[in-house]
Design a protein around this motif. Structure first.
Motif: not given
Length: 69
Positions: A5-10
């Motif tokens: 899982q990654k954030t939108s920024a990442e």
């Protein structure tokens, strides 16, 4: 193997790095069909070509990463 899982920024940063182009803003949003989608904001003259490259990069990254909500 589970996807990370990654954030939108990442994810935005990862797509931007794959584009190798300056002057482009990348936005990642949740998509009900794909899981997440990358959209680029740039000069109108180059928007279509860069959006296609971003879509290709996002497709590759979707194999490994999901959007953290």
């Amino acid at each position: 193997m589970a996807k990370q899982q990654k954030t939108s920024a990442e994810l935005e940063d990862m797509v931007h790095q794959k584009l190798l182009i300056g002057g482009v803003y990348v936005s990642v949003r949740e998509d009900p069909l794909l899981g997440w989608r990358a959209t680029v904001i740039t000069a109108p003259k180059h928007a279509k070509a860069i959006q296609e490259r971003a879509a290709t990069a996002a497709a590759e990254l979707r194999k490994k990463f999901t959007l953290k909500t």
